[in-house]
Write an enzyme that holds these catalytic residues in place. Structure first.
Site, short mmCIF file in Angstrom:
data_model
loop_
_atom_site.label_atom_id
_atom_site.label_comp_id
_atom_site.label_asym_id
_atom_site.label_seq_id
_atom_site.Cartn_x
_atom_site.Cartn_y
_atom_site.Cartn_z
N PHE A 166 -35.89 38.65 73.86
CA PHE A 166 -35.34 37.31 73.68
C PHE A 166 -34.87 37.14 72.24
CE2 PHE A 166 -38.45 36.83 77.14
CZ PHE A 166 -37.57 36.43 78.13
N CYS A 167 -35.54 37.81 71.32
CA CYS A 167 -35.18 37.69 69.91
C CYS A 167 -35.55 39.00 69.24
CB CYS A 167 -35.98 36.55 69.28
SG CYS A 167 -35.56 36.27 67.57
N PRO A 168 -34.60 39.75 68.69
CA PRO A 168 -33.21 39.39 68.41
C PRO A 168 -32.27 39.41 69.61
CG PRO A 168 -33.65 41.61 67.63
CD PRO A 168 -34.96 41.05 68.10
#
Ligand SMILES: Cc1cc2nc3c(=O)[nH]c(=O)nc-3n(C[C@H](O)[C@H](O)[C@H](O)COP(=O)(O)OP(=O)(O)OC[C@H]3O[C@@H](n4cnc5c(N)ncnc54)[C@H](O)[C@@H]3O)c2cc1C
Lengths: 378, 76
Positions: free
Chosen positions: B13-15
């Site tokens: 989801f992140c990055p």
């Protein structure tokens, strides 16, 4: 005797060492287990504090503690950086010329900002990723009298919240200085929204619209022309600035790359066991993994807890306990007095709530609680 | 010989997959290919849009057992 070697005395390495020392207290005291930490500095810096240094809200000396004072009794600590890794022989060699052998090794050497990887950025941009750079940014922000503030973000970078946080904090800082009406902000971001977390991006877009902060997405800085005060992007656009604030691209440490442990210093890591790929007794945690998750202190923290349990169980019972599930937790400063947070793992996306003053005070409190956290008391 | 680098961004989801691809593109030579694996629906649109904007070539884009595979060749 089982020997556990931890390379790196930052957030990940310290939490892991203390976690292991507590789980293996009896074995340590009897001399059945030895835990050794090798690091590059006798000081431990609370890196998130650098963001506050850039606004004159923290002084660098507040961010340091003696590394030895953070470690549980019985952990052998040497400031002697590793120069070469010989994972096939269970051995490392250090800068001082010593060799250390081990039964288990955990590598947590972190990452480094590389503004010099974008031509012109080192000379003309400001950032907060080292003490020296954060102090220079403070000087630049406090003497800025108005004009275009451009925010650019390189890839990959540690702490994914910094681009938004620094923008919100600058907004409030210039407001407090009474020059907000003379400042125009242009926030840029490498992908097609304002933040990699979809919901955080949506929330930031509304806030930016409300505050009059302009933005451009799909902007990857390629080079900075200091004469014309422009940043050119990989995508072909140009950005004017009077003050350039950058989140520089990062790399792992040079030692990791020179030992061919991983391209750009990122070590190929098993996403569940955190093993160095191909090595059963070697582990990686923190910024230096190649995992597709945030390079953040909380990532290092959760990974350290999983590894602490697993390595201790392996020493005592010959098998590990559980998998790492990709957990990350991040505070997000939304100005000078409001904050929110995001929590997620490999399977569950985050759902950040509207910022509040309480969360902001919790983040400030955490800045102090950190020292208990690395000691493993939280 | 050009090589294919696999970027396993499943569960990111992140990055996120596009950011992982941008980072990987910097590490390979012109002519090399990068294949991103992603479980994120958004990247099925994001990644091709970025490739087109920068001018890299999209070689393949398909979904198999819930995983998107997007393969790109570095053009410059
Ligand atoms: C400005 C800023 C703001 C941030 N904000 C946040 C935040 O709000 N929340 C959050 O979760 N994270 C934040 N972070 C990120 C967080 O600080 C890092 O992700 C975290 O410190 C990573 O831990 P680590 O153990 O991987 O590496 P580090 O903590 O960087 O430690 C690396 C250690 O390795 C040692 N070392 C290096 N080379 C060698 C070698 N060859 N041999 C032996 N030792 C070596 C170093 O001396 C150091 O002790 C921020 C970082 C910065 C810079």
């Amino acid at each position: 005797m089982k020997k556990i070697l931890i390379v790196g005395g930052g957030m990940g390495g310290t939490i892991l060492a203390n976690n292991l020392a507590r789980r293996l207290r009896r074995e340590l005291d009897k001399g059945d287990v030895k835990i050794t930490m090798l690091s590059a500095s006798d000081q431990h810096m609370y890196q998130p504090g650098l963001l506050y240094v850039a606004f004159g809200k923290a002084m660098p000396d507040e961010l340091y503690r003696d590394q030895a004072s953070l470690l549980e009794p019985g952990i052998e600590f040497h400031v002697d950086p590793v120069e070469s890794f010989h994972l096939d022989n269970n051995q490392v060699a250090t800068v001082s010329g010593k060799t250390y052998d081990y039964d288990y090794i955990a590598i947590a050497t972190g990452s480094q900002a590389k503004p010099d990887n974008i031509p012109g950025l080192l000379e003309h941009g400001h950032h907060v990723y080292t003490e020296e750079a954060a102090l220079k940014t403070w000087e630049a922000l406090s003497s800025f009298e108005g004009g275009n503030v451009a925010i650019v973000t390189g890839v990959p970078h540690k702490c994914p919240m910094v681009p938004l946080e620094i923008t919100f904090m600058m907004h409030d800082y210039f407001k407090d200085r009474g020059i907000l009406d003379q400042v125009s902000f242009k926030y840029t971001y490498p992908i097609g929204r304002l933040h990699s977390l979809v919901n955080v991006g949506k929330w930031a877009e509304k806030e930016f619209d409300r505050l009059g902060i302009e933005y451009e997405t799909l902007f990857n800085p390629k080079e900075v022309d200091g004469d014309s005060r422009q940043v050119h992007s990989e995508e072909g656009s140009t950005l004017d600035y009077d003050l350039l604030i950058a989140i520089p691209p990062h790399k792992g440490m040079d030692t990791i790359e020179s030992n061919e442990l991983g391209t750009s210093g990122w070590i190929p890591t098993d996403r569940a066991t955190l093993n160095v790929e191909g090595h059963d007794n070697a582990f990686v945690l923190g910024d230096t993994t190649n995992l597709p998750i945030s390079k953040a202190g909380s990532t290092a923290h959760y990974e350290a807890e999983v590894l602490g349990e697993n390595i201790a169980a392996q020493v005592k019972h010959g098998r590990r306990v559980r998998d790492y599930d990709g957990k990350v937790f991040c505070f997000i400063e939304a100005g000078k007095d409001r904050a929110t947070f995001a929590s997620f793992n490999y399977t569950t996306p985050p759902d950040p709530q509207p910022p509040t003053e309480t969360v902001h005070w919790f983040k400030l409190a955490y800045n102090q609680l950190y020292w208990n956290s690395v000691r493993g008391l939280l | 010989m050009s090589e294919t680098k696999i970027v396993d961004a499943r569960g990111s989801f992140c990055p996120g997959p596009l950011m992982e691809l941008i980072a990987a593109m910097k590490e390979v030579e012109v002519g090399d290919e990068v294949e991103v694996l992603s479980t994120d629906e958004g990247s099925a649109n994001d990644v091709p849009e970025w490739l087109e904007k920068v001018g890299h070539e999209m070689v393949d884009n398909f979904q198999e057992e819930g995983v998107y595979h997007i393969r790109a060749r570095k053009a410059k």
